[in-house]
Design a protein around this motif. Structure first.
Motif, PDB file in Angstrom:
ATOM      1  N   ILE A 206      12.933-113.800  17.679  1.00 54.86           N
ATOM      2  CA  ILE A 206      13.791-113.378  16.573  1.00 54.86           C
ATOM      3  C   ILE A 206      13.659-114.352  15.403  1.00 54.86           C
ATOM      4  CG2 ILE A 206      16.225-113.198  15.870  1.00 54.86           C
ATOM      5  CD1 ILE A 206      16.759-112.030  18.698  1.00 54.86           C
ATOM      6  N   ALA A 207      13.668-115.647  15.702  1.00 56.84           N
ATOM      7  CA  ALA A 207      13.608-116.665  14.643  1.00 56.84           C
ATOM      8  C   ALA A 207      12.288-116.586  13.877  1.00 56.84           C
ATOM      9  CB  ALA A 207      13.790-118.054  15.249  1.00 56.84           C
ATOM     10  N   GLU A 208      11.191-116.452  14.593  1.00 58.28           N
ATOM     11  CA  GLU A 208       9.904-116.420  13.903  1.00 58.28           C
ATOM     12  C   GLU A 208       9.699-115.104  13.153  1.00 58.28           C
ATOM     13  OE1 GLU A 208       6.667-117.673  16.382  1.00 58.28           O
ATOM     14  OE2 GLU A 208       7.349-119.757  16.327  1.00 58.28           O
ATOM     15  N   GLU A 209      10.201-114.000  13.711  1.00 61.25           N
ATOM     16  CA  GLU A 209      10.121-112.725  12.988  1.00 61.25           C
ATOM     17  C   GLU A 209      10.948-112.764  11.707  1.00 61.25           C
ATOM     18  OE1 GLU A 209      11.293-109.825  15.863  1.00 61.25           O
ATOM     19  OE2 GLU A 209       9.451-110.037  17.043  1.00 61.25           O
ATOM     20  N   ALA A 210      11.999-113.598  11.703  1.00 59.16           N
ATOM     21  CA  ALA A 210      12.834-113.739  10.504  1.00 59.16           C
ATOM     22  C   ALA A 210      12.200-114.660   9.467  1.00 59.16           C
ATOM     23  CB  ALA A 210      14.222-114.258  10.890  1.00 59.16           C
ATOM     24  N   GLY A 211      11.078-115.289   9.808  1.00 55.38           N
ATOM     25  CA  GLY A 211      10.369-116.110   8.830  1.00 55.38           C
ATOM     26  C   GLY A 211      10.301-117.587   9.137  1.00 55.38           C
ATOM     27  N   LEU A 212      10.809-118.034  10.286  1.00 53.14           N
ATOM     28  CA  LEU A 212      10.728-119.462  10.617  1.00 53.14           C
ATOM     29  C   LEU A 212       9.265-119.867  10.746  1.00 53.14           C
ATOM     30  CD1 LEU A 212      12.756-121.808  11.322  1.00 53.14           C
ATOM     31  CD2 LEU A 212      12.092-121.409  13.705  1.00 53.14           C
ATOM     32  N   PRO A 213       8.829-120.925  10.058  1.00 51.51           N
ATOM     33  CA  PRO A 213       7.415-121.332  10.108  1.00 51.51           C
ATOM     34  C   PRO A 213       6.952-121.673  11.529  1.00 51.51           C
ATOM     35  CG  PRO A 213       8.553-122.425   8.303  1.00 51.51           C
ATOM     36  CD  PRO A 213       9.609-121.738   9.112  1.00 51.51           C
ATOM     37  N   LYS A 214       5.691-121.425  11.778  1.00 50.64           N
ATOM     38  CA  LYS A 214       5.119-121.711  13.090  1.00 50.64           C
ATOM     39  C   LYS A 214       5.243-123.193  13.424  1.00 50.64           C
ATOM     40  CE  LYS A 214       1.679-117.993  13.074  1.00 50.64           C
ATOM     41  NZ  LYS A 214       0.231-117.662  13.212  1.00 50.64           N
ATOM     42  N   GLY A 215       5.588-123.448  14.677  1.00 50.88           N
ATOM     43  CA  GLY A 215       5.673-124.821  15.157  1.00 50.88           C
ATOM     44  C   GLY A 215       7.012-125.489  14.943  1.00 50.88           C
ATOM     45  N   VAL A 216       7.866-124.902  14.115  1.00 54.65           N
ATOM     46  CA  VAL A 216       9.190-125.494  13.895  1.00 54.65           C
ATOM     47  C   VAL A 216      10.037-125.377  15.157  1.00 54.65           C
ATOM     48  CG1 VAL A 216      11.351-125.245  12.597  1.00 54.65           C
ATOM     49  CG2 VAL A 216       9.151-125.193  11.401  1.00 54.65           C
ATOM     50  N   TRP A 217       9.860-124.284  15.880  1.00 52.49           N
ATOM     51  CA  TRP A 217      10.637-124.038  17.100  1.00 52.49           C
ATOM     52  C   TRP A 217       9.656-123.642  18.188  1.00 52.49           C
ATOM     53  CZ3 TRP A 217      15.549-120.511  16.886  1.00 52.49           C
ATOM     54  CH2 TRP A 217      16.115-120.364  18.150  1.00 52.49           C
ATOM     55  N   ASN A 218       9.570-124.457  19.232  1.00 49.08           N
ATOM     56  CA  ASN A 218       8.645-124.216  20.334  1.00 49.08           C
ATOM     57  C   ASN A 218       9.419-124.064  21.634  1.00 49.08           C
ATOM     58  OD1 ASN A 218       5.930-125.007  18.842  1.00 49.08           O
ATOM     59  ND2 ASN A 218       7.450-126.571  18.343  1.00 49.08           N
ATOM     60  N   LEU A 219       8.910-123.202  22.496  1.00 48.44           N
ATOM     61  CA  LEU A 219       9.580-122.893  23.760  1.00 48.44           C
ATOM     62  C   LEU A 219       8.658-123.240  24.920  1.00 48.44           C
ATOM     63  CD1 LEU A 219      11.875-121.368  25.394  1.00 48.44           C
ATOM     64  CD2 LEU A 219      10.450-119.316  25.106  1.00 48.44           C
ATOM     65  N   VAL A 220       9.144-124.053  25.851  1.00 48.12           N
ATOM     66  CA  VAL A 220       8.403-124.309  27.090  1.00 48.12           C
ATOM     67  C   VAL A 220       9.313-124.005  28.277  1.00 48.12           C
ATOM     68  CG1 VAL A 220       6.732-125.979  26.226  1.00 48.12           C
ATOM     69  CG2 VAL A 220       8.984-126.782  26.916  1.00 48.12           C
ATOM     70  N   ASN A 221       8.866-123.124  29.139  1.00 44.39           N
ATOM     71  CA  ASN A 221       9.616-122.784  30.344  1.00 44.39           C
ATOM     72  C   ASN A 221       9.168-123.673  31.497  1.00 44.39           C
ATOM     73  OD1 ASN A 221      11.190-120.152  29.677  1.00 44.39           O
ATOM     74  ND2 ASN A 221       9.138-119.809  28.834  1.00 44.39           N
ATOM     75  N   GLY A 222      10.012-123.767  32.503  1.00 44.95           N
ATOM     76  CA  GLY A 222       9.620-124.540  33.666  1.00 44.95           C
ATOM     77  C   GLY A 222      10.797-125.220  34.325  1.00 44.95           C
ATOM     78  N   PHE A 223      10.488-126.100  35.247  1.00 39.63           N
ATOM     79  CA  PHE A 223      11.494-126.786  36.046  1.00 39.63           C
ATOM     80  C   PHE A 223      11.765-128.181  35.492  1.00 39.63           C
ATOM     81  CE2 PHE A 223       9.878-123.483  38.730  1.00 39.63           C
ATOM     82  CZ  PHE A 223      10.974-123.061  39.478  1.00 39.63           C
ATOM     83  N   GLY A 224      12.941-128.684  35.809  1.00 45.39           N
ATOM     84  CA  GLY A 224      13.338-129.986  35.293  1.00 45.39           C
ATOM     85  C   GLY A 224      12.419-131.107  35.705  1.00 45.39           C
ATOM     86  N   GLU A 225      11.950-131.062  36.964  1.00 44.34           N
ATOM     87  CA  GLU A 225      11.109-132.152  37.463  1.00 44.34           C
ATOM     88  C   GLU A 225       9.718-132.153  36.835  1.00 44.34           C
ATOM     89  OE1 GLU A 225      11.150-128.938  40.792  1.00 44.34           O
ATOM     90  OE2 GLU A 225      12.518-129.730  39.263  1.00 44.34           O
ATOM     91  N   ASP A 226       9.332-131.042  36.213  1.00 44.49           N
ATOM     92  CA  ASP A 226       8.020-130.958  35.576  1.00 44.49           C
ATOM     93  C   ASP A 226       8.162-130.958  34.052  1.00 44.49           C
ATOM     94  OD1 ASP A 226       6.772-130.682  38.123  1.00 44.49           O
ATOM     95  OD2 ASP A 226       7.258-128.559  38.137  1.00 44.49           O
ATOM     96  N   ALA A 227       8.503-129.799  33.499  1.00 40.59           N
ATOM     97  CA  ALA A 227       8.609-129.667  32.045  1.00 40.59           C
ATOM     98  C   ALA A 227       9.737-130.517  31.480  1.00 40.59           C
ATOM     99  CB  ALA A 227       8.814-128.201  31.674  1.00 40.59           C
TER     100      ALA A 227
END
Length: 508
Positions: A206-227
């Protein structure tokens, strides 16, 4: 109002994309799998069936996300506050336009009832609008004068930050942490909880479709012990905002120590609601029931310890029990449901183990049933009330994080304060009394970061949010959020030709 069948049909339509495509990371504006291709399975607490394959990120994925956030930071930080304000309002508009999708997906991902999650998107949009409006003044400071000198303070964004959010109400809490970071001029690497990753994916899209520049908000999924560990240890990440368990908070603080990471923690609670005999008992009972059984009791600010003046203890606990026994437990998409399934089988077992423990400790289970089986084989637990509880029992000391209330009598004001403070936590407190002088005295004694008097938890966004003791470090809300995400500078200007010390032997 839509029927249960209509809600379920729409939810399945919204969920179909996750079933087919999975939940990817978002790094530098691109949807990408984990670099090694690893995934984990996210299940719905409603029926324990798979919802999606989720990217299982490790340190190399976090490296890429941190690099993207670092690269995007200079331009984002330099963007005028008015421009960031407009962009964040566009994000809020886009959130509101997809409110139904967000709510239905969140219900199936977390088990939270639609009557509460229907407001999740609206609260998330409100968070963005609140901090958007403050973005233009985020760097403003003070003018501090002294003879011969004027000092000017200003604030600058701290840099790329990590945000780690929990599995209860994940959409709203993600906006609560990320919106002020963006408004301040920081870039973000977000790691959502592995139990409920779906709406975090919607939010960054939603944020990037609204115009947020690339790289400003990044998402990484995973577990606490790893990511999570890789994020908290990463040298390019300047701060970590975390919402979750106190035990995890201590781990994050240790992991961030080598890089002197700034931290903001909103952690656990074992919050008291203190009811004196002179209170409006009907309103107090309604508020106590709401604050422990809404959101499945999976909320850090829940009023999980009920302290009641001895003279009204039996009467008041009976009022609470009657209300609790009428609460409908069911499928989260049923409009009549108040309590849905708990987040995961592991968490359901934790809660039901506490129900057994409380009885073993000698408390009376006045309402509730550890053996309750809900629809579709999901993680259901009935609202529970323990009476005859001693504050030394584990059920009175440990955060259960479910729809379980423990009721403890007190004789007088001094004992009430001692009981209220006799836990390791100090997030919130709720006080019910008609004596205004007592309210002042008691709130002065109460060890909590937030206290509501004759009220349930009603958030006012400009006010500070956070706890003391094992309940957290720092405050969110209003200008307090900017204090975390920004560094303060002082610039001193000489206004006269003052005497400068000489070290060449000709002066002093």
């Amino acid at each position: 109002m839509a029927t249960f069948e209509e809600n379920l049909s729409k939810a399945n339509r919204f969920l179909a994309r996750f079933v087919s495509d999975g939940v990817l990371n978002q790094i530098g504006g691109e949807a990408v799998p984990a670099q090694d291709g690893a995934t984990f399975e996210s299940i719905s607490p409603v029926d324990l069936k798979p919802l999606a394959k989720v990217a299982r990120s490790t340190a190399p994925d976090v490296d890429l996300a941190a690099e993207a956030a670092k690269a995007a930071f200079p331009a984002w930080a330099a963007m005028p506050g008015e421009a960031r304000k407009k962009l964040l309002h566009r994000i809020a508009d886009a959130i509101e336009s997809r409110a139904e999708e967000i709510a239905l997906v969140e219900c199936m991902d977390t088990g939270q009832a639609l009557r509460f999650m229907s407001k999740a998107a609206l609260r998330g949009a409100e968070n963005f609008r609140f901090f958007a409006d403050r973005a233009p003044a985020s760097r403003d400071g003070q003018s501090l004068r002294t003879p011969g000198q004027v000092n000017m303070t200003t604030r600058v964004p701290i840099g790329p930050v990590g945000v780690i959010t929990p599995w209860n109400t994940p959409f709203m809490l993600s906006t609560w942490k990320i919106a002020p970071a963006l408004a301040a001029g920081c870039t973000v690497v977000h790691k959502p909880a592995e139990f409920s990753p779906l709406t975090a994916r919607l939010l960054v899209e939603i944020a990037e479709e609204a115009g947020l520049p690339k790289g400003v908000w990044n998402l990484v999924n995973g577990f606490g012990e790893d990511a999570g560990k890789a994020l908290t240890e990463h040298p390019d990440i300047k701060a970590i905002g975390f919402v979750g368990e106190s035990r995890t908070g201590t781990q994050i603080m240790k992991q961030g120590a080598d890089t002197l990471k700034r931290v903001h923690f909103e952690l656990g609670g074992k919050n008291p609601v203190i009811v004196f005999a002179d209170a409006d008992l009907e309103r107090a009972a309604d508020a106590a029931v709401f604050m422990i059984y809404s959101l499945n009791g999976e909320r850090c600010t829940s009023s999980s310890r009920l302290l009641v003046e001895e003279s009204i203890y039996e009467r008041f606990t009976a009022m609470v029990a009657e209300r609790a026994s009428r609460i409908k437990v069911g499928h989260p998409l049923d409009p009549a449901t108040v309590v849905g399934p708990l987040i995961h089988p592991v968490h359901r077992k934790k809660v039901t183990d506490y129900l057994a423990l409380g009885q073993a400790e000698g408390a009376t289970l006045a309402v509730g049933d550890a053996g309750f089986e809900g629809p579709d084989g999901g993680c259901y637990v009935r609202p529970a009330l323990f009476t005859g509880v001693d504050n030394r029992m584990r059920i009175a000391q440990e955060e259960i994080f479910g729809p379980v209330l423990v009721a403890i009598p007190f004789r007088n004001e001094a004992e009430a304060a001692a009981l209220a403070n006799d836990v390791r936590y100090g997030l919130t407190g709720y006080l019910w009394t008609s004596d205004v002088t007592r309210a002042f005295r008691f709130t002065d004694q109460l060890e909590a970061g937030m206290i509501w008097v004759n009220s349930e938890n009603i958030r006012h966004l400009p006010t500070p949010f956070g706890g003391v003791k094992s309940s957290g470090i720092g405050r969110d809300g209003g200008d307090w959020s900017f204090e975390f995400y920004m560094e303060t500078k002082n610039i001193a200007f000489a206004t006269s030709a003052h005497k400068i010390p000489k070290l060449d032997g000709h002066g002093g």
